[in-house]
Design an enzyme around this catalytic site. Structure first.
Site, PDB file in Angstrom:
ATOM      1  N   ASN A  71     -17.074 -12.856   3.967  1.00 47.35           N
ATOM      2  CA  ASN A  71     -16.685 -11.274   3.467  1.00 47.35           C
ATOM      3  C   ASN A  71     -15.151 -11.271   3.195  1.00 47.35           C
ATOM      4  O   ASN A  71     -14.182 -11.949   3.827  1.00 47.35           O
ATOM      5  CB  ASN A  71     -16.930 -10.553   4.542  1.00 47.35           C
ATOM      6  CG  ASN A  71     -15.841 -10.114   5.622  1.00 47.35           C
ATOM      7  OD1 ASN A  71     -15.016  -9.451   5.434  1.00 47.35           O
ATOM      8  ND2 ASN A  71     -15.833 -10.829   6.670  1.00 47.35           N
ATOM      9  N   VAL A  73     -14.004  -7.827   2.833  1.00 47.33           N
ATOM     10  CA  VAL A  73     -14.082  -6.296   2.807  1.00 47.33           C
ATOM     11  C   VAL A  73     -12.518  -5.776   2.723  1.00 47.33           C
ATOM     12  O   VAL A  73     -12.451  -4.911   2.110  1.00 47.33           O
ATOM     13  CB  VAL A  73     -14.954  -6.034   3.999  1.00 47.33           C
ATOM     14  CG1 VAL A  73     -14.770  -4.450   3.978  1.00 47.33           C
ATOM     15  CG2 VAL A  73     -16.337  -6.262   3.883  1.00 47.33           C
ATOM     16  N   CYS A 131      -3.996  -9.713  10.070  1.00 47.16           N
ATOM     17  CA  CYS A 131      -3.820  -8.953   8.995  1.00 47.16           C
ATOM     18  C   CYS A 131      -2.085  -9.696   8.766  1.00 47.16           C
ATOM     19  O   CYS A 131      -1.695 -10.239   9.642  1.00 47.16           O
ATOM     20  CB  CYS A 131      -3.295  -7.665   9.209  1.00 47.16           C
ATOM     21  SG  CYS A 131      -4.559  -6.811  10.308  1.00 47.16           S
ATOM     22  N   THR A 194     -12.604 -14.378  11.773  1.00 44.65           N
ATOM     23  CA  THR A 194     -13.385 -15.535  10.701  1.00 44.65           C
ATOM     24  C   THR A 194     -12.367 -16.577  10.525  1.00 44.65           C
ATOM     25  O   THR A 194     -11.127 -16.421  10.573  1.00 44.65           O
ATOM     26  CB  THR A 194     -13.657 -14.479   9.577  1.00 44.65           C
ATOM     27  OG1 THR A 194     -12.442 -13.962   9.029  1.00 44.65           O
ATOM     28  CG2 THR A 194     -14.700 -13.429  10.043  1.00 44.65           C
TER      29      THR A 194
HETATM   30  C1  LIG Z   1     -18.015  -7.861   7.321  1.00 41.49           C
HETATM   31  C2  LIG Z   1     -17.133  -8.190   8.471  1.00 41.49           C
HETATM   32  C3  LIG Z   1     -16.064  -7.255   8.602  1.00 41.49           C
HETATM   33  C4  LIG Z   1     -15.285  -7.584   9.697  1.00 41.49           C
HETATM   34  N1  LIG Z   1     -14.171  -6.617   9.848  1.00 41.49           N
HETATM   35  C5  LIG Z   1     -13.409  -6.960  11.063  1.00 41.49           C
HETATM   36  C6  LIG Z   1     -12.163  -6.067  11.460  1.00 41.49           C
HETATM   37  O1  LIG Z   1     -12.156  -4.873  10.807  1.00 41.49           O
HETATM   38  N2  LIG Z   1     -11.471  -6.481  12.529  1.00 41.49           N
HETATM   39  C7  LIG Z   1     -11.674  -7.632  13.185  1.00 41.49           C
HETATM   40  O2  LIG Z   1     -10.967  -7.921  14.079  1.00 41.49           O
HETATM   41  N3  LIG Z   1     -12.601  -8.301  13.095  1.00 41.49           N
HETATM   42  C8  LIG Z   1     -13.440  -8.332  11.718  1.00 41.49           C
HETATM   43  N4  LIG Z   1     -14.553  -9.148  11.479  1.00 41.49           N
HETATM   44  C9  LIG Z   1     -14.494 -10.234  12.457  1.00 41.49           C
HETATM   45  C10 LIG Z   1     -15.488 -10.322  13.414  1.00 41.49           C
HETATM   46  O3  LIG Z   1     -15.334  -9.276  14.269  1.00 41.49           O
HETATM   47  C11 LIG Z   1     -15.829 -11.251  14.389  1.00 41.49           C
HETATM   48  O4  LIG Z   1     -14.651 -11.986  14.739  1.00 41.49           O
HETATM   49  C12 LIG Z   1     -16.345 -12.626  13.397  1.00 41.49           C
HETATM   50  O5  LIG Z   1     -17.179 -12.320  12.568  1.00 41.49           O
HETATM   51  C13 LIG Z   1     -16.965 -13.687  14.237  1.00 41.49           C
HETATM   52  O6  LIG Z   1     -18.167 -13.464  14.764  1.00 41.49           O
HETATM   53  P1  LIG Z   1     -19.558 -13.447  14.078  1.00 41.49           P
HETATM   54  O7  LIG Z   1     -19.815 -15.020  13.735  1.00 41.49           O
HETATM   55  O8  LIG Z   1     -20.515 -13.224  15.319  1.00 41.49           O
HETATM   56  O9  LIG Z   1     -19.744 -12.604  13.031  1.00 41.49           O
HETATM   57  C14 LIG Z   1     -15.365  -8.737  10.408  1.00 41.49           C
HETATM   58  C15 LIG Z   1     -16.456  -9.828  10.192  1.00 41.49           C
HETATM   59  C16 LIG Z   1     -17.469  -9.330   9.195  1.00 41.49           C
HETATM   60  C17 LIG Z   1     -18.426 -10.416   8.867  1.00 41.49           C
END
Ligand SMILES: Cc1cc2nc3c(=O)[nH]c(=O)nc-3n(C[C@H](O)[C@H](O)[C@H](O)COP(=O)(O)O)c2cc1C
Length: 302
Positions: A71, A73, A131, A194
């Site tokens: 992503n 976003v 960030c 991520t």
């Molecule tokens: C679409 C999307 C948006 C995300 N937005 C944020 C965010 O705003 N702030 C943040 O700290 N992490 C953000 N993340 C990271 C997730 O909180 C998480 O740390 C990461 O996706 C790993 O976990 P998962 O494999 O279960 O998704 C985002 C992840 C995704 C997929």
């Protein structure tokens, strides 16, 4: 069925169970109301909020890959003022803890958001230091131990709620980064955010994401996340919230065994909107199967 005690304590805040939503994958809870009773969750971690509204990146900004997704976003959000006005009253209707994920481009940005949240009814703050720091020429805060300590210290000074620092995995060694956050005053550590990734459309011969690169998440990143939780749990003394590819209760138990006090479910929500509930029930089933009365008995027990 014997009822087990799933309560956990994260930086002085008691959660009814260790399961929360990963920031950015659950909005502020409204979108999932049809599928998930928010009262059942240990905490809702909201999408990152910044001092001013952020537009996010151009589309396409999501790509599916084997075992995960990309992503870009770009931390789109309505800004902290609107968040305080609309989202906190919505979430407060439920018996769950509220963790606010904070985005910023400068140390001053982060501090402004945290100051505004000081009088707001939220339980914990989660500082997203993935960030880019505009003042340092775009380098990500979370990749430099010096900057991690500086930003944590500055935010901690103005924070009224306990401060969790969320780390990026895009570093050579996560341990000095986690230690720097703790030296700056972090009350807890979240990991992982991520991994930087990319996907290419071979027919158009172009990157799939308009932004070329994006954040890689989902089941494929779980081994990396587990490894980092394990390393950090053995290096610092604050609670850890583990995330990265958690799809089931069994996945969550792996993180707890590696040393996590809490677990967050992210990408799984897009595949199964009830994933958080399945994870809670899965942990509970595991505890019953092995007669575990309290998660403390197994946390970090490898
Ligand atoms: C679409 C999307 C948006 C995300 N937005 C944020 C965010 O705003 N702030 C943040 O700290 N992490 C953000 N993340 C990271 C997730 O909180 C998480 O740390 C990461 O996706 C790993 O976990 P998962 O494999 O279960 O998704 C985002 C992840 C995704 C997929």
């Amino acid at each position: 069925m014997t009822k087990v005690n799933m309560k956990v304590n994260i930086a002085g805040v008691e959660l009814k169970n260790p399961v929360m939503t990963a920031s950015g994958t659950f909005g502020s809870g409204r979108e999932y109301g049809e599928y998930v009773d928010l009262n059942q969750l240990g905490a809702v971690v909201v999408k990152g909020v910044a001092n001013e509204p952020w537009k996010g990146n151009p589309s396409p900004r999501i790509a599916e890959t084997y075992g995960g997704m990309l992503n870009s976003v770009g931390l789109q959000n309505p800004g902290v003022d609107e968040f305080i006005e609309k989202d906190i009253p919505f979430l407060r209707q439920y018996n769950t803890k509220i963790i606010v994920n904070i985005a910023g481009r400068t140390i001053e940005d982060y501090c402004e958001v945290v100051k505004k949240l000081g009088d707001a009814d939220v339980d914990l703050l989660e500082l997203n230091i993935s960030c880019p720091n505009v003042k340092a020429g775009g380098v990500c805060f979370g990749t430099d131990p010096f900057m991690v300590e500086e930003v944590t210290k500055a935010v901690k000074k103005v924070a009224k709620q306990p401060l969790i620092v969320k780390l990026t995995p895009n570093v050579t060694d996560i341990v000095p980064i986690a230690k720097a956050a703790v030296a700056g005053g972090a009350d807890g550590i979240s990991l992982i955010n991520t991994l930087l990734g990319m996907a290419i459309d071979i027919h158009k011969r172009k990157p799939i994401l308009a932004n070329v690169m994006g954040g890689f998440s989902g089941p494929a990143i779980k081994p990396v996340a587990l490894r980092m939780v394990y390393q950090v749990a053995n290096a610092v003394d604050v609670p850890i919230i583990g995330m990265g590819g958690i799809m089931t209760g069994e996945d969550a138990v792996e993180f707890i065994l590696a040393g996590a006090s809490g677990v967050a479910v992210g990408t799984a929500n897009f595949i199964n909107p009830r994933a958080t509930i399945d994870v809670i029930e899965g942990i509970q089933g595991y505890m019953e199967q092995y007669s575990i009365k309290d998660l403390k008995e197994i946390r970090g027990s490898l």
